[in-house]
Motif scaffolding. Sequence first.
Motif, PDB file in Angstrom:
ATOM      1  N   ALA A   1       0.847  -1.201   0.000  1.00  0.00           N
ATOM      2  CA  ALA A   1       0.000   0.000   0.000  1.00  0.00           C
ATOM      3  C   ALA A   1       0.880   1.248   0.000  1.00  0.00           C
ATOM      4  O   ALA A   1       1.940   1.259   0.621  1.00  0.00           O
ATOM      5  N   PRO A   2       0.465   2.291  -0.676  1.00  0.00           N
ATOM      6  CA  PRO A   2       1.277   3.498  -0.796  1.00  0.00           C
ATOM      7  C   PRO A   2       1.597   4.152   0.548  1.00  0.00           C
ATOM      8  O   PRO A   2       2.664   4.720   0.708  1.00  0.00           O
ATOM      9  N   CYS A   3       0.723   4.020   1.526  1.00  0.00           N
ATOM     10  CA  CYS A   3       0.939   4.717   2.791  1.00  0.00           C
ATOM     11  C   CYS A   3       2.188   4.237   3.509  1.00  0.00           C
ATOM     12  O   CYS A   3       2.685   4.900   4.400  1.00  0.00           O
ATOM     13  N   CYS A   4       2.708   3.086   3.146  1.00  0.00           N
ATOM     14  CA  CYS A   4       3.817   2.547   3.912  1.00  0.00           C
ATOM     15  C   CYS A   4       5.093   2.423   3.099  1.00  0.00           C
ATOM     16  O   CYS A   4       6.151   2.101   3.624  1.00  0.00           O
ATOM     17  N   THR A   5       5.007   2.649   1.818  1.00  0.00           N
ATOM     18  CA  THR A   5       6.183   2.459   0.976  1.00  0.00           C
ATOM     19  C   THR A   5       6.827   3.772   0.550  1.00  0.00           C
ATOM     20  O   THR A   5       7.994   4.000   0.820  1.00  0.00           O
ATOM     21  N   HIS A   6       6.069   4.600  -0.146  1.00  0.00           N
ATOM     22  CA  HIS A   6       6.638   5.839  -0.687  1.00  0.00           C
ATOM     23  C   HIS A   6       7.204   6.730   0.405  1.00  0.00           C
ATOM     24  O   HIS A   6       6.590   6.920   1.442  1.00  0.00           O
ATOM     25  N   LYS A   7       8.373   7.303   0.117  1.00  0.00           N
ATOM     26  CA  LYS A   7       9.022   8.179   1.093  1.00  0.00           C
ATOM     27  C   LYS A   7       8.177   9.410   1.404  1.00  0.00           C
ATOM     28  O   LYS A   7       8.035   9.801   2.544  1.00  0.00           O
ATOM     29  N   LYS A   8       7.634  10.015   0.373  1.00  0.00           N
ATOM     30  CA  LYS A   8       6.833  11.219   0.573  1.00  0.00           C
ATOM     31  C   LYS A   8       5.646  10.923   1.475  1.00  0.00           C
ATOM     32  O   LYS A   8       5.379  11.627   2.453  1.00  0.00           O
ATOM     33  N   THR A   9       4.969   9.805   1.159  1.00  0.00           N
ATOM     34  CA  THR A   9       3.784   9.470   1.929  1.00  0.00           C
ATOM     35  C   THR A   9       4.152   9.140   3.372  1.00  0.00           C
ATOM     36  O   THR A   9       3.393   9.427   4.296  1.00  0.00           O
ATOM     37  N   ASN A  10       5.338   8.542   3.536  1.00  0.00           N
ATOM     38  CA  ASN A  10       5.781   8.218   4.887  1.00  0.00           C
ATOM     39  C   ASN A  10       6.023   9.485   5.706  1.00  0.00           C
ATOM     40  O   ASN A  10       5.729   9.543   6.891  1.00  0.00           O
ATOM     41  N   LYS A  11       6.539  10.503   5.047  1.00  0.00           N
ATOM     42  CA  LYS A  11       6.747  11.794   5.694  1.00  0.00           C
ATOM     43  C   LYS A  11       5.397  12.407   6.073  1.00  0.00           C
ATOM     44  O   LYS A  11       5.229  12.931   7.171  1.00  0.00           O
ATOM     45  N   ASP A  12       4.457  12.304   5.146  1.00  0.00           N
ATOM     46  CA  ASP A  12       3.103  12.784   5.417  1.00  0.00           C
ATOM     47  C   ASP A  12       2.511  12.071   6.621  1.00  0.00           C
ATOM     48  O   ASP A  12       1.843  12.685   7.451  1.00  0.00           O
ATOM     49  N   LEU A  13       2.781  10.771   6.699  1.00  0.00           N
ATOM     50  CA  LEU A  13       2.257   9.996   7.816  1.00  0.00           C
ATOM     51  C   LEU A  13       2.813  10.511   9.137  1.00  0.00           C
ATOM     52  O   LEU A  13       2.074  10.708  10.102  1.00  0.00           O
ATOM     53  N   THR A  14       4.119  10.743   9.170  1.00  0.00           N
ATOM     54  CA  THR A  14       4.741  11.282  10.379  1.00  0.00           C
ATOM     55  C   THR A  14       4.082  12.593  10.794  1.00  0.00           C
ATOM     56  O   THR A  14       3.755  12.797  11.962  1.00  0.00           O
ATOM     57  N   HIS A  15       3.884  13.479   9.824  1.00  0.00           N
ATOM     58  CA  HIS A  15       3.240  14.762  10.130  1.00  0.00           C
ATOM     59  C   HIS A  15       1.819  14.565  10.651  1.00  0.00           C
ATOM     60  O   HIS A  15       1.394  15.229  11.597  1.00  0.00           O
ATOM     61  N   THR A  16       1.117  13.646  10.008  1.00  0.00           N
ATOM     62  CA  THR A  16      -0.273  13.401  10.413  1.00  0.00           C
ATOM     63  C   THR A  16      -0.328  12.878  11.843  1.00  0.00           C
ATOM     64  O   THR A  16      -1.174  13.305  12.634  1.00  0.00           O
ATOM     65  N   ILE A  17       0.601  11.974  12.170  1.00  0.00           N
ATOM     66  CA  ILE A  17       0.640  11.453  13.537  1.00  0.00           C
ATOM     67  C   ILE A  17       0.920  12.572  14.532  1.00  0.00           C
ATOM     68  O   ILE A  17       0.264  12.679  15.571  1.00  0.00           O
ATOM     69  N   GLU A  18       1.887  13.426  14.222  1.00  0.00           N
ATOM     70  CA  GLU A  18       2.180  14.572  15.099  1.00  0.00           C
ATOM     71  C   GLU A  18       0.930  15.418  15.318  1.00  0.00           C
ATOM     72  O   GLU A  18       0.599  15.790  16.445  1.00  0.00           O
ATOM     73  N   PHE A  19       0.270  15.732  14.214  1.00  0.00           N
ATOM     74  CA  PHE A  19      -0.958  16.523  14.278  1.00  0.00           C
ATOM     75  C   PHE A  19      -1.997  15.840  15.169  1.00  0.00           C
ATOM     76  O   PHE A  19      -2.573  16.471  16.066  1.00  0.00           O
ATOM     77  N   LEU A  20      -2.198  14.554  14.946  1.00  0.00           N
ATOM     78  CA  LEU A  20      -3.203  13.817  15.705  1.00  0.00           C
ATOM     79  C   LEU A  20      -2.865  13.769  17.192  1.00  0.00           C
ATOM     80  O   LEU A  20      -3.737  13.925  18.047  1.00  0.00           O
TER      81      LEU A  20
END
Lengths: 106, 106
Positions: free
Chosen positions: A4-23
Amino acid sequence: MKKAPCCTHKKTNKDLTHTIEFLKIISQEQRLKILCLLKNGEHCVCDIWQHLDMPQNLVSHHLKVLKDYGLITSRKDGTKVLYTIHEKAVTQHTHLLNHFLIPYGN
Amino acid sequence: MKKAPCCTHKKTNKDLTHTIEFLKIISQEQRLKILCLLKNGEHCVCDIWQHLDMPQNLVSHHLKVLKDYGLITSRKDGTKVLYTIHEKAVTQHTHLLNHFLIPYGN
DNA sequence: AGTATATATCAATATAGATTGATATAACTA
DNA sequence: TAGTTATATCAATCTATATTGATATATACT
């Protein structure tokens, strides 16, 4: 298995980190209340702590967390400090969150 | 000072509690990754732990948290248990969240 | 200058919850 | 039935962070 893209792509992984911080920042009752209060207009610290019935220093602390992450802004007015929601930043973060939760095309 | 609806009305206060619960659950990297993985289709536990590179028991634990809160569903298939996102529930929660963050009319 | 009000900072404590290791249960296979 | 694979549960530990109390700073007023 297709990755799944959420766990592979570097950009998306960075987005995930930001989203977690926000949450992590907004998943706190006092802070979400503060944001909700500020979303409809500017308020000083004393407004907030009196309204939400919590100690002044605690409110200041939470406001710092919110401001450090860019979710709110502030301006001085005499002895008071007036806080406002940074609507654009909040909207961007919620959009990013939806990206991780809502399937394509919904 | 005019009181904001997010902190006064009983109904809204209940919504706030639910929103906080939802946020606490998804503000965790492993769990958000799991949800992101499941949002594009059904997966068994071994898919998930192998893909996300985390211990099996930890995945099971997080899946339980997600399922207990109704964010995912599961069905058995032989020895495997297949999990799916509960899209409707997730969408409802994100809508509720937006209610607390985005000003009226946006 | 001295006092009062508004806000911010800091150290210490309390607490929730993520992670780990060991083990249990359940279903399929030889 | 014995062995293997898949999943779940439990107790213990570790870690992050919310909260508290004390105090500092900054502005306004008399």
